[in-house]
Design a protein around this motif. Structure first.
Motif, PDB file in Angstrom:
ATOM      1  N   SER A 321       0.808  -1.229   0.000  1.00 37.66           N
ATOM      2  CA  SER A 321       0.000   0.000   0.000  1.00 37.66           C
ATOM      3  C   SER A 321       0.837   1.273   0.000  1.00 37.66           C
ATOM      4  CB  SER A 321      -0.902   0.004   1.242  1.00 37.66           C
ATOM      5  OG  SER A 321      -0.113   0.018   2.431  1.00 37.66           O
ATOM      6  N   GLY A 322       2.166   1.134   0.181  1.00 37.05           N
ATOM      7  CA  GLY A 322       3.024   2.306   0.248  1.00 37.05           C
ATOM      8  C   GLY A 322       3.116   2.907   1.632  1.00 37.05           C
ATOM      9  N   LEU A 323       2.386   2.326   2.603  1.00 33.52           N
ATOM     10  CA  LEU A 323       2.424   2.847   3.971  1.00 33.52           C
ATOM     11  C   LEU A 323       3.735   2.509   4.678  1.00 33.52           C
ATOM     12  CD1 LEU A 323      -1.244   2.010   5.044  1.00 33.52           C
ATOM     13  CD2 LEU A 323      -0.295   4.264   4.548  1.00 33.52           C
ATOM     14  N   ILE A 324       4.529   1.647   4.054  1.00 35.66           N
ATOM     15  CA  ILE A 324       5.821   1.286   4.658  1.00 35.66           C
ATOM     16  C   ILE A 324       6.714   2.519   4.793  1.00 35.66           C
ATOM     17  CG2 ILE A 324       6.944   0.718   2.466  1.00 35.66           C
ATOM     18  CD1 ILE A 324       7.337  -1.153   5.817  1.00 35.66           C
ATOM     19  N   ARG A 358      10.374  -0.186  -1.289  1.00 34.72           N
ATOM     20  CA  ARG A 358       9.769   1.123  -1.539  1.00 34.72           C
ATOM     21  C   ARG A 358      10.698   2.237  -1.068  1.00 34.72           C
ATOM     22  NH1 ARG A 358       4.261   2.029  -2.676  1.00 34.72           N
ATOM     23  NH2 ARG A 358       3.457   0.203  -3.774  1.00 34.72           N
ATOM     24  N   ASP A 359      11.334   2.026   0.070  1.00 32.41           N
ATOM     25  CA  ASP A 359      12.269   3.033   0.589  1.00 32.41           C
ATOM     26  C   ASP A 359      13.454   3.208  -0.357  1.00 32.41           C
ATOM     27  OD1 ASP A 359      10.978   3.692   3.090  1.00 32.41           O
ATOM     28  OD2 ASP A 359      11.562   1.713   3.800  1.00 32.41           O
ATOM     29  N   LEU A 360      13.947   2.071  -0.859  1.00 30.04           N
ATOM     30  CA  LEU A 360      15.076   2.151  -1.787  1.00 30.04           C
ATOM     31  C   LEU A 360      14.689   2.888  -3.070  1.00 30.04           C
ATOM     32  CD1 LEU A 360      16.827  -1.351  -1.602  1.00 30.04           C
ATOM     33  CD2 LEU A 360      17.728   0.845  -0.848  1.00 30.04           C
ATOM     34  N   GLU A 361      13.470   2.665  -3.546  1.00 29.23           N
ATOM     35  CA  GLU A 361      13.024   3.317  -4.774  1.00 29.23           C
ATOM     36  C   GLU A 361      12.898   4.829  -4.598  1.00 29.23           C
ATOM     37  OE1 GLU A 361       9.418   1.513  -6.058  1.00 29.23           O
ATOM     38  OE2 GLU A 361      10.324  -0.476  -6.333  1.00 29.23           O
ATOM     39  N   SER A 362      12.314   5.236  -3.457  1.00 28.17           N
ATOM     40  CA  SER A 362      12.067   6.676  -3.258  1.00 28.17           C
ATOM     41  C   SER A 362      13.302   7.406  -2.720  1.00 28.17           C
ATOM     42  CB  SER A 362      10.900   6.884  -2.307  1.00 28.17           C
ATOM     43  OG  SER A 362      11.273   6.513  -0.984  1.00 28.17           O
ATOM     44  N   ASP A 367      16.448  11.632   3.728  1.00 27.81           N
ATOM     45  CA  ASP A 367      16.225  13.010   4.176  1.00 27.81           C
ATOM     46  C   ASP A 367      15.742  13.025   5.620  1.00 27.81           C
ATOM     47  OD1 ASP A 367      16.939  13.948   1.667  1.00 27.81           O
ATOM     48  OD2 ASP A 367      14.882  13.728   0.908  1.00 27.81           O
ATOM     49  N   VAL A 368      14.815  12.127   5.932  1.00 24.08           N
ATOM     50  CA  VAL A 368      14.296  12.027   7.304  1.00 24.08           C
ATOM     51  C   VAL A 368      15.424  11.635   8.253  1.00 24.08           C
ATOM     52  CG1 VAL A 368      12.644  10.840   8.815  1.00 24.08           C
ATOM     53  CG2 VAL A 368      12.007  11.388   6.444  1.00 24.08           C
ATOM     54  N   LEU A 369      16.219  10.651   7.838  1.00 19.85           N
ATOM     55  CA  LEU A 369      17.312  10.167   8.675  1.00 19.85           C
ATOM     56  C   LEU A 369      18.345  11.273   8.906  1.00 19.85           C
ATOM     57  CD1 LEU A 369      18.703   7.858  10.164  1.00 19.85           C
ATOM     58  CD2 LEU A 369      19.656   7.096   7.976  1.00 19.85           C
ATOM     59  N   GLU A 370      18.691  11.985   7.856  1.00 24.70           N
ATOM     60  CA  GLU A 370      19.676  13.060   7.987  1.00 24.70           C
ATOM     61  C   GLU A 370      19.183  14.139   8.937  1.00 24.70           C
ATOM     62  OE1 GLU A 370      22.122  16.240   5.136  1.00 24.70           O
ATOM     63  OE2 GLU A 370      20.675  14.831   4.267  1.00 24.70           O
ATOM     64  N   ARG A 371      17.913  14.482   8.817  1.00 30.52           N
ATOM     65  CA  ARG A 371      17.363  15.523   9.681  1.00 30.52           C
ATOM     66  C   ARG A 371      17.362  15.085  11.144  1.00 30.52           C
ATOM     67  NH1 ARG A 371      12.432  15.494   7.861  1.00 30.52           N
ATOM     68  NH2 ARG A 371      11.544  14.308   9.586  1.00 30.52           N
ATOM     69  N   GLU A 372      16.961  13.849  11.408  1.00 25.96           N
ATOM     70  CA  GLU A 372      16.839  13.379  12.788  1.00 25.96           C
ATOM     71  C   GLU A 372      18.201  13.223  13.464  1.00 25.96           C
ATOM     72  OE1 GLU A 372      14.052  12.975  14.606  1.00 25.96           O
ATOM     73  OE2 GLU A 372      12.962  13.798  12.900  1.00 25.96           O
ATOM     74  N   ILE A 373      19.184  12.644  12.763  1.00 29.80           N
ATOM     75  CA  ILE A 373      20.488  12.441  13.414  1.00 29.80           C
ATOM     76  C   ILE A 373      21.239  13.761  13.556  1.00 29.80           C
ATOM     77  CG2 ILE A 373      20.612  10.062  12.614  1.00 29.80           C
ATOM     78  CD1 ILE A 373      22.690  10.928  10.563  1.00 29.80           C
ATOM     79  N   ALA A 374      20.980  14.699  12.643  1.00 29.95           N
ATOM     80  CA  ALA A 374      21.614  16.020  12.774  1.00 29.95           C
ATOM     81  C   ALA A 374      21.071  16.725  13.998  1.00 29.95           C
ATOM     82  CB  ALA A 374      21.375  16.845  11.508  1.00 29.95           C
ATOM     83  N   ARG A 399      21.118   0.648  -6.306  1.00 31.13           N
ATOM     84  CA  ARG A 399      22.530   1.006  -6.261  1.00 31.13           C
ATOM     85  C   ARG A 399      22.706   2.498  -5.981  1.00 31.13           C
ATOM     86  NH1 ARG A 399      23.581  -0.708 -10.783  1.00 31.13           N
ATOM     87  NH2 ARG A 399      24.224  -2.832 -10.199  1.00 31.13           N
ATOM     88  N   ALA A 400      21.875   3.334  -6.596  1.00 38.00           N
ATOM     89  CA  ALA A 400      21.978   4.785  -6.414  1.00 38.00           C
ATOM     90  C   ALA A 400      21.653   5.174  -4.976  1.00 38.00           C
ATOM     91  CB  ALA A 400      21.053   5.500  -7.388  1.00 38.00           C
ATOM     92  N   THR A 401      20.591   4.576  -4.417  1.00 34.16           N
ATOM     93  CA  THR A 401      20.195   4.913  -3.035  1.00 34.16           C
ATOM     94  C   THR A 401      21.239   4.413  -2.035  1.00 34.16           C
ATOM     95  OG1 THR A 401      17.861   4.767  -3.655  1.00 34.16           O
ATOM     96  CG2 THR A 401      18.368   4.692  -1.309  1.00 34.16           C
ATOM     97  N   ILE A 402      21.763   3.205  -2.272  1.00 39.15           N
ATOM     98  CA  ILE A 402      22.780   2.651  -1.372  1.00 39.15           C
ATOM     99  C   ILE A 402      24.037   3.505  -1.411  1.00 39.15           C
ATOM    100  CG2 ILE A 402      24.314   0.684  -1.005  1.00 39.15           C
ATOM    101  CD1 ILE A 402      22.009  -1.126  -1.942  1.00 39.15           C
TER     102      ILE A 402
END
Length: 525
Positions: A321-324, A358-362, A367-374, A399-402
């Protein structure tokens, strides 16, 4: 299919919502009525016991006051006056040896021989109790006799049960040994005998009853079961409106919940909005040093009713459903909120977060991770990211996301290795740092199974790719020994610890590592 099941369940629950409150109302009304009538019986049994004790106490006082006697005019007058003054005693008598010599009525004629007789019971303090005695001097009705030393007193048994009652019931008094002294009516002999011998409350097919014991006496009360019906009516009038209101509330609640739950996606969306997802942490052990060096963050769904929903039930739906994406955001935020203080204090500790296809595709999770750890000041290298083989459907996007994640400072691991379809050539081209050996291969260690043959090849493949190796699902000492000997760097599983809530994980980390010399201090030295 699921919709029909929910509708069917909702219908069943609606019927139960009507039937159960009303049935419980009737049940509780009856139980309350029975309990009230038992308490009523016990109350009257207590009152009867108090009445009997008072009568015997008054009789003992008379025996104490009569003093020594010789059947003189003064002695006879004193016995007569004590009987008149007492509300408990009918007559007072004096024995000369074993023969009744005189009473308050006068001297016993020489030709009339009245002996002491054998007492029916002996009471505390040396008092002799004679039951069912027919007086030969005063020719009064049948009495009980209480004797002490050279005197006795006559008592009407009815005085012991002379208790006013507000309903038809039978009251009785007996000795503690079960000898019946007095009863106000006719009752089942077996029941009377049982109540006379022990303290109890209960009910049979015809009667409800209670008995109490204290000192030398047992008192009981018996009433017909029809007495419960009157109380049942009043209890029903009190509880029935409550039952109807409960039924109405349950019906409305079932209707509301059914509408919310008819769509699985709506259910999942509601859970995300209400933040029903929690993060537990599976400790990660560095095998060379024995230290806990981090954990894998595992999402758990706990319903408001306390039920836990297994990840393999809701993760596929969330991915479909994309809710992941929202769940991943929640996990990232929760990990930082839970462990930021620990990660700041323990720079060597890391936490691994699972990333879906889905996370890898988008790639938006970065961005969320960078904001939270910063915001928290956490080093990117303390957050590892795990992707499964099944999420590498689009290798170019993956490959691009990794690569972007590694450029940001995060280490990348491939999870559940050996259960997907990625080829060795694909793994060689992906910028990965670690390989996780799936639990099914760890389970095969020491068994005569095909998977046990594959395990050493997976380990060899990981070494050839120069990847850190992590064994998942280690549960036995044998498995731990195997992966250590095979040169696997890290392991996790129930052999070390189950997935734990944040507070318990931090406590585990402290306790597990306490007393060991830090490998980081050794390196620094």
């Amino acid at each position: 299919m699921r919709r029909r099941i929910i509708i069917f369940l909702a219908l069943i629950l609606a019927i139960l919502a009507i039937v159960i409150p009303l049935a419980l109302t009737i049940h509780f009304s009856r139980e309350r009525a029975i309990a009230a009538e038992r308490a009523h019986m016990q109350e009257y049994a207590n009152w009867t016991l108090l009445r009997a004790e008072q009568v015997l106490t008054d009789a003992k006082d008379v025996l104490a006051q009569v003093g020594e006697g010789d059947c003189s005019v003064g002695h006879i007058e004193r016995m007569r006056q004590l009987a008149i003054d007492s509300g408990a005693v009918e007559e007072v008598g004096h024995y000369d040896g074993d023969r009744l010599a005189c009473t308050g009525w006068g001297k016993v004629p020489a030709d009339v021989v009245i002996g002491r007789g054998t007492p029916s019971a002996t009471l505390a303090g040396g008092y002799a109790l004679h039951l069912h005695v027919k007086p030969r001097i005063s020719h009064a009705r049948e009495v009980m006799v209480l004797g002490y030393r050279d005197h006795n007193v006559l008592i009407l048994p009815q005085r012991l049960v002379d208790v006013l009652s507000d309903s038809h019931m039978i009251l009785g008094i007996a000795t503690r040994q079960g000898t019946l002294i007095a009863i106000t009516g006719r009752a089942n002999d077996g029941l009377v005998g049982q109540l006379s011998r022990q303290a109890m409350t209960g009910m049979d097919d015809t009667d409800i009853y209670a008995s109490v014991q204290r000192g030398d006496l047992t008192a009981f009360a018996i009433a017909d079961r029809s007495a419960i019906d009157a109380k049942l009516g009043s209890e029903m009038r009190l509880l029935l409106p409550i039952g109807l209101v409960a039924s109405a509330i349950l019906m409305l609640l079932i209707l509301w919940v059914s509408r919310q739950r008819l769509s699985p996606e709506k259910e999942l969306k509601l859970a995300i909005r209400k933040r029903e997802f929690q993060v537990h942490y599976q400790p990660l052990i560095e095998l060379a040093t024995g230290y806990c060096v981090g954990a894998e963050a595992l999402v758990r769904w706990r319903r408001p009713d306390g039920r836990w929903i297994a990840p393999d039930l809701f993760i596929p739906l969330a991915e479909q459903s994309g809710l992941i994406l929202d769940i991943t955001d929640h996990v990232i935020e929760q990990v930082v909120a839970d462990l930021h203080a620990m990660l700041l204090a323990e720079q060597q500790v890391h936490v691994a977060i699972n990333i879906s296809a889905r996370d890898l595709e988008s790639g938006r999770f970065l961005d969320v991770l960078e904001r939270e750890i910063a915001k928290a000041g956490i080093a990117p290298g303390q957050i590892w990211l795990e992707v499964t083989e099944r999420s590498l459907i689009n290798p170019d996007t993956a490959r691009a996301t990794i690569a972007r994640a590694r450029d940001a400072g995060h280490l990348m691991a491939i999870d559940d290795f050996g259960t997907g379809y990625s080829s060795l050539s694909l793994l060689e081209t992906l910028p990965l740092d670690a390989l996780k050996i799936d639990k099914c291969f760890i389970d095969a260690i020491g068994r005569d199974a095909a998977a046990s043959v594959v395990t050493p090849h997976i380990i060899g493949m990981g070494r050839a790719l120069k990847l850190n190796l992590i064994a998942e699902g280690v549960e036995t000492r044998e498995q731990d020994a195997y992966v250590r000997k095979a040169g696997v760097q890290f392991a996790q599983g129930w052999y070390y610890a189950k997935a734990l809530p944040a507070d318990e994980f931090m406590a585990f980390y402290r306790d597990y590592n306490r007393g060991k010399r830090s490998r980081f201090l050794s390196v620094a030295a």
